[in-house]
Design a protein around this motif. Structure first.
Motif, PDB file in Angstrom:
ATOM      1  N   CYS A  79       0.855  -1.194   0.000  1.00 43.37           N
ATOM      2  CA  CYS A  79       0.000   0.000   0.000  1.00 43.37           C
ATOM      3  C   CYS A  79       0.889   1.241   0.000  1.00 43.37           C
ATOM      4  O   CYS A  79       1.705   1.418   0.895  1.00 43.37           O
ATOM      5  CB  CYS A  79      -0.911   0.003   1.220  1.00 43.37           C
ATOM      6  SG  CYS A  79      -1.902   1.520   1.380  1.00 43.37           S
ATOM      7  N   CYS A  82      -0.113   3.645   3.579  1.00 43.27           N
ATOM      8  CA  CYS A  82       0.344   3.253   4.925  1.00 43.27           C
ATOM      9  C   CYS A  82       1.598   2.384   4.878  1.00 43.27           C
ATOM     10  O   CYS A  82       2.156   2.041   5.918  1.00 43.27           O
ATOM     11  CB  CYS A  82      -0.773   2.545   5.687  1.00 43.27           C
ATOM     12  SG  CYS A  82      -1.225   0.940   5.000  1.00 43.27           S
ATOM     13  N   HIS A  95      -7.845  -3.644   0.886  1.00 46.82           N
ATOM     14  CA  HIS A  95      -7.217  -2.771   1.884  1.00 46.82           C
ATOM     15  C   HIS A  95      -7.199  -1.327   1.401  1.00 46.82           C
ATOM     16  O   HIS A  95      -7.497  -0.406   2.164  1.00 46.82           O
ATOM     17  CB  HIS A  95      -5.789  -3.258   2.159  1.00 46.82           C
ATOM     18  CG  HIS A  95      -4.936  -2.265   2.892  1.00 46.82           C
ATOM     19  ND1 HIS A  95      -4.903  -2.198   4.271  1.00 46.82           N
ATOM     20  CD2 HIS A  95      -4.096  -1.289   2.436  1.00 46.82           C
ATOM     21  CE1 HIS A  95      -4.078  -1.223   4.625  1.00 46.82           C
ATOM     22  NE2 HIS A  95      -3.574  -0.663   3.536  1.00 46.82           N
ATOM     23  N   CYS A  99      -8.116   2.218   3.136  1.00 46.89           N
ATOM     24  CA  CYS A  99      -6.984   3.067   3.491  1.00 46.89           C
ATOM     25  C   CYS A  99      -7.077   4.447   2.853  1.00 46.89           C
ATOM     26  O   CYS A  99      -6.648   5.441   3.426  1.00 46.89           O
ATOM     27  CB  CYS A  99      -5.678   2.390   3.059  1.00 46.89           C
ATOM     28  SG  CYS A  99      -4.222   2.966   3.942  1.00 46.89           S
ATOM     29  N   ARG A 296      -4.692   7.063  12.480  1.00 49.80           N
ATOM     30  CA  ARG A 296      -3.918   6.057  11.734  1.00 49.80           C
ATOM     31  C   ARG A 296      -2.673   5.663  12.525  1.00 49.80           C
ATOM     32  O   ARG A 296      -2.326   4.482  12.617  1.00 49.80           O
ATOM     33  CB  ARG A 296      -3.551   6.596  10.359  1.00 49.80           C
ATOM     34  CG  ARG A 296      -2.691   5.645   9.554  1.00 49.80           C
ATOM     35  CD  ARG A 296      -2.876   5.853   8.080  1.00 49.80           C
ATOM     36  NE  ARG A 296      -4.189   5.393   7.635  1.00 49.80           N
ATOM     37  CZ  ARG A 296      -4.648   5.506   6.401  1.00 49.80           C
ATOM     38  NH1 ARG A 296      -3.910   6.064   5.474  1.00 49.80           N
ATOM     39  NH2 ARG A 296      -5.847   5.063   6.073  1.00 49.80           N
TER      40      ARG A 296
END
Length: 354
Positions: A79, A82, A95, A99, A296
């Motif tokens: 990703c 993140c 995901h 995200c 986060r």
């Protein structure tokens, strides 16, 4: 035989966190003493290398000179927000949908905010243990360069506005900075005086606790999130203990590799996936961005430790000079096991709310 022995010795002198190699064990000990490696550092999901910040982790994965294997795997199922590595491309797709944030209806909220003051502050309002604050400044002084708070917003963890108002500064405004603030003279003519705003925000944050009595993170006083909070609080003339401040401009994992601050605009684009501060800027939008960044960071699952910080009394002798001989006999893995962070990781806040 000698080369094998030398290679084995070098492996013994290799940091178990950042993989840096040293000629002598005493040099590795000194490195561990000043590096403060810990479970709370950003970590590569492929080779497990510890990095000081997410920026340095990003460089390790996709920078000018990335580690080849890590770059290959990351490009396939990593990703880019993140920096997590997923089990498959399909898992990455699922995901990524969670995200990636969007700017949402901030524009509508901005227009509604011009209709008047929003005030949901209650000293006994237990719904908000964490709040995010942002201000917009106009200019004062002969050249208009003196920052004067003219608008403030406070939101809760669910991005609901707790308090929002225009603010009447103490000093005359010489530059309304309309291109970015959208503020006109008539908006401030009957606005809430700075002193009243300061008192309301101070009382709400402290939540019934005198400022000078706030000693721990587990009391009634609220955690305050923001970006460049030193400046905002100074302009609001609000004093608040550092132990309860979560500043995205100063949080080590979110800083540049040069240890300088990133802009909120950059952090929002890089880690949340959308743009802010385009044209006329809304403090609500800044509040939302800092709260999302905070949440986060707080949601990261790190190993639980009884005493997670190097400054905890129980850890102060972990790398004491009088333990030098003992430390030099330890394996790199054992040294990493006793090493602790030199900053407060926001994941620890999730333990306070449980």
């Amino acid at each position: 035989m000698d080369s094998r022995k030398e290679s084995s010795e070098n492996m013994r002198n290799k940091c178990a966190a950042c993989y840096r190699q040293f000629n002598k064990m005493e040099h590795l000990v000194e490195h561990m003493r000043i590096s403060f490696h810990s479970n709370h550092e950003p970590k590569c999901g492929i080779c497990q290398k510890h990095c000081r910040s997410f920026e340095s982790l990003r460089e390790h994965l996709i920078g000018p000179l990335p580690k080849a294997e890590c770059e290959r795997v990351f490009k396939e199922r990593g990703c880019d927000l993140c920096l997590t590595i997923l089990g498959s491309r399909y898992a990455l797709q699922l995901h990524r949908e969670k995200c990636q944030f969007s700017r949402g209806n901030n524009g509508l909220l901005y227009r509604m905010a011009n209709l008047g003051i929003q005030d949901e502050m209650r000293i006994d309002n237990s719904r908000a243990k964490v709040v995010s604050l942002a201000c917009k400044m106009v200019g004062g002084g002969s050249d208009g360069s003196l920052d004067l708070c003219a608008r403030v917003c406070l939101i809760d963890e669910h991005e609901k506005i707790i308090f929002q108002t225009y603010v009447k500064p103490h000093l005359p405004v010489t530059n309304y900075r309309y291109e970015t603030t959208g503020i006109r003279p008539e908006f401030l003519r009957d606005a809430m005086p700075l002193r009243q705003v300061q008192r309301k925000i101070q009382d709400y944050l402290c939540n019934g606790e005198p400022t000078w009595q706030i000693r721990s993170r587990g009391g009634k006083a609220r955690i305050l999130v923001g970006h460049g909070l030193d400046h905002d609080l100074k302009c609001l003339e609000v004093e608040y203990p550092a132990i309860l401040i979560r500043d995205t401009a100063k949080y080590p994992p979110l800083m540049k590799t040069s240890k300088l601050s990133n802009s909120l605009k950059y952090l929002t684009k890089a880690y949340l996936g959308y743009d802010i501060q385009i044209g006329i800027q809304d403090p609500y939008e800044d509040c939302v961005a800092t709260m999302r960044l905070y949440m986060r960071m707080r949601s990261q699952a790190h190993k639980v430790e009884d005493y997670p910080m190097a400054s905890d009394p129980q850890n102060r002798n972990n790398f004491a000079s009088w333990r030098q001989s003992e430390l030099e006999r330890m394996t790199p893995e054992k040294m990493l096991e006793i090493s602790r962070s030199d900053y407060y990781c926001w994941c620890l806040d999730s333990k306070l709310s449980n």
